[in-house]
Design an enzyme around this catalytic site. Structure first.
Site, mmCIF file in Angstrom:
data_model
loop_
_atom_site.group_PDB
_atom_site.id
_atom_site.type_symbol
_atom_site.label_atom_id
_atom_site.label_comp_id
_atom_site.label_asym_id
_atom_site.label_seq_id
_atom_site.Cartn_x
_atom_site.Cartn_y
_atom_site.Cartn_z
ATOM 1 C CD GLU A 67 -2.713 -1.252 2.513
ATOM 2 O OE1 GLU A 67 -3.921 -1.446 2.373
ATOM 3 O OE2 GLU A 67 -2.175 -1.052 3.639
ATOM 4 C CB CYS B 197 -8.977 1.641 7.869
ATOM 5 S SG CYS B 197 -8.351 1.170 6.238
#
Length: 620
Positions: free
Chosen positions: A308, A401
């Site tokens: 990421e 998230c």
């Protein structure tokens, strides 16, 4: 009961007077529900927050708390940091109370805060994965357990709730955890930093809210210790954790994008309170790295699915962009703090505007209850779905998230519209709104009437007893700016000054434009994008004839771009023939004809089913 928000109901309130710009409280900026941002904020209140509350139950987050105290026999569900989903949602509720005064969530807050209180140990510790699954790992694997990350979101939620309504029950829980961290990792004690930054900015805000200086000292220590090799980086490498170099020496945005951007928000917060020049110098270099060489046109960050992470300079593939929603949210937080820290707000405000109207607007569906985790700038017609990069928005994710993070940002977005200085009110974001003018600027209400960015006209009216000095941001893309019918130019800082007595109208140029990428961005070479004002546009397969494939289009940047029915842009494109050969002669045969093309705001893509999509279009 109707709640009355406190005058300090804002997400970032520097205590030291180092910035000429002072934030306004959320209740002081009332977004009109008919405007773009205000409508989004209303949908957030009516749909997104409630959806997040429901998902906390169905995903197991609340059961994770209950099982620690024997109130549930369900197994632990979710990632180690699942507790943070609850805290982000509480923060969203808090800012919504500050915005609207709603009492809708009072009983829910009573329940979940009481649950957290029952789970918290006398030491102050509370984290369900450690307490209920792996107690032996407490503070033993800081690189991966996210204990301080979770504590950071707890602290931010608690501060928000106290600022919004003067409710301090969650604050007592959060300060007990912060005190434990200080006893364990404070100056002169054990050295340790969290693998996922977030605690730094939370501790600074806790200091700002309480005036307890050891919270600032602990945040400073966390910043000082990063880059000292304290984390067990393993195969991920030190750059993934931003542990490869001390903060003051790190000049490039690297590694896991969310972690880097959260860290930078905290570092900037520390600078705002201490005034240390070396921290600001490092942050300015980091900001240039992230925004001038690694940011997607839509305001997204992270070009690599693996880790990421940020990629190399100009590594910006459209179809494999990870572009996590949380990374852009983190950058809004950071860019706002840079605006406050430097006193030179134009570039930071324009970046926040780009992020809100593109990457973040696209991350949530029109229903307010479906979300993208990754936000690519191209979707191939045959692209497979991945867990965090599906072809269509999902109601929730195993790593959830992003949805509650969006909810808390939208609930507080009015805090980013304007600031005050000693002698003027600065408008950074244009949105339909009523703004309470601070008393030292004459008081009264500034009414902003606009459908921006659907329209470039911004009508201003002030009812104060004396003229209001206004600083109006002129975006870099506005090639012609008009004030009350006459051409006007911004000052060197990018703001147009006006002494408003009564009413005035600002007009920004929303002519559609072709945009190119830097020549080092290999993935974007030979392609153009369409922009209108702060919005990036895209083309979806659903808007093309059945016999024309999106990936066969070739545009000519000399072709006119015409705005139609408010938001769409129309142009024409040639169509490549569908050749059988994978490779062939260099000559292109575009004899398959021409087709009309409709481009829509990137913010609105993906709401009509799974369809191929492109932002960057190949040119002739």
């Amino acid at each position: 009961m109707t709640h009355l928000a406190t005058e300090r109901a804002a997400p970032a309130l520097p205590r030291a007077a180092r910035s000429p710009h002072q934030p306004l409280a959320i209740p002081a900026v009332r977004l009109g529900e008919g405007g773009v941002l205000g409508g989004w904020q209303r949908r957030n209140a009516e749909a997104t927050i409630g959806h997040c509350v429901a998902q906390l139950e169905s995903s197991g987050v609340l059961d994770n708390f209950r099982r620690v105290v024997g109130e549930s026999g369900a197994p632990y569900r979710g990632f180690v940091f699942a507790d943070s989903d609850l805290y982000k949602t509480i923060e969203a509720v808090a800012w919504e109370i500050a915005r609207s005064g709603t009492d809708r969530w009072d009983a829910w807050l009573d329940d979940v805060i009481g649950l957290v209180a029952r789970v918290q140990e006398p030491s102050g510790y509370v984290m369900t994965w450690i307490q209920g699954v792996h107690p032996e790992k407490r503070f033993a694997e800081l690189h991966w357990t996210h204990e301080m990350y979770v504590a950071g979101h707890l602290i931010q939620a608690a501060v928000a709730l106290d600022r919004a309504v003067g409710r301090d029950d969650l604050l007592r829980i959060a300060t007990a955890f912060a005190d434990l961290l200080d006893r364990r990792f404070g100056p002169g004690r054990e050295e340790g930093v969290c693998g996922h930054p977030e605690i730094e900015t939370a501790l600074v805000e806790l200091y700002r809210h309480t005036g307890v200086e050891r919270y600032l000292a602990l945040a400073q220590r966390m910043v000082d210790l990063r880059g000292r090799g304290l984390l067990k980086v393993g195969n991920l490498g030190a750059t993934y954790f931003q542990d490869h170099a001390p903060v003051r020496q790190a000049r490039d945005a690297v590694g896991h994008a969310v972690r880097q951007l959260y860290l930078n928000a905290g570092v900037t917060d520390v600078h705002l309170e201490t005034g240390e020049p070396a921290l600001l110098e490092a942050m300015q270099a980091q900001w240039d790295s992230a925004h001038h060489r690694k940011m997607y046109l839509t305001g997204a960050f992270g070009s690599r699915h693996r880790d990421e992470a940020f990629g190399d300079d100009y590594e910006l593939p459209s179809d494999r962009a990870y572009a996590e929603t949380c990374a852009t949210i983190a950058d809004v937080h950071w860019s706002w703090r840079m605006l406050l820290a430097t006193g030179e707000p134009a570039a930071y405000a324009e970046t926040i505007e780009r992020e809100l109207h593109n990457a973040l607007a696209a991350a949530v569906g029109d229903d307010g209850t479906t979300f993208f985790y990754a936000n690519p700038l191209q979707l191939r017609p045959d692209r497979f779905s991945e867990e965090n990069a599906p072809r269509e928005r999902r109601a929730w994710y195993s790593c959830a998230c992003c949805p509650p993070n969006l909810a808390r940002l939208l609930a507080q977005v009015s805090a980013y519209v304007a600031t005050s200085t000693d002698d003027e009110l600065a408008l950074h974001l244009y949105a339909d709104a009523e703004i309470d003018v601070p008393a030292h600027l004459g008081g009264g209400v500034l009414r902003v009437e606009t459908s921006y960015p659907d329209d470039g006209a911004v009508r201003l009216r002030h009812d104060g007893d004396r003229p209001l000095r206004l600083a109006l941001r002129v975006p870099s893309w506005s090639s012609r700016t008009v004030l009350d019918g006459a051409p006007a130019e911004a000052d060197a800082d990018g703001y147009l000054r006006v002494d408003l007595a009564g009413a005035a109208t600002l007009e920004l140029d929303l002519a559609p434009r072709w945009t190119r990428a830097h020549h080092r961005a290999d993935a974007l070479r030979g392609a153009r994008a369409i922009e209108v004002g702060p919005r990036v546009y895209c083309v979806e397969q659903v808007d093309l004839p059945d016999d024309v494939a999106l990936d066969d289009l070739v545009v000519d940047e000399r072709a006119p771009l015409v705005r139609a029915d408010g938001a769409t842009v129309r142009t024409t494109a040639a169509v490549r023939p569908r050749a059988d050969a994978l490779y062939g002669p260099t000559e292109q045969d575009l004899s398959a004809g021409e087709v009309a093309v409709v481009a829509i705001p990137f913010a609105r893509w993906g709401n009509r089913g799974s369809s191929a999509m492109r932002v960057w279009l190949p040119v002739v």
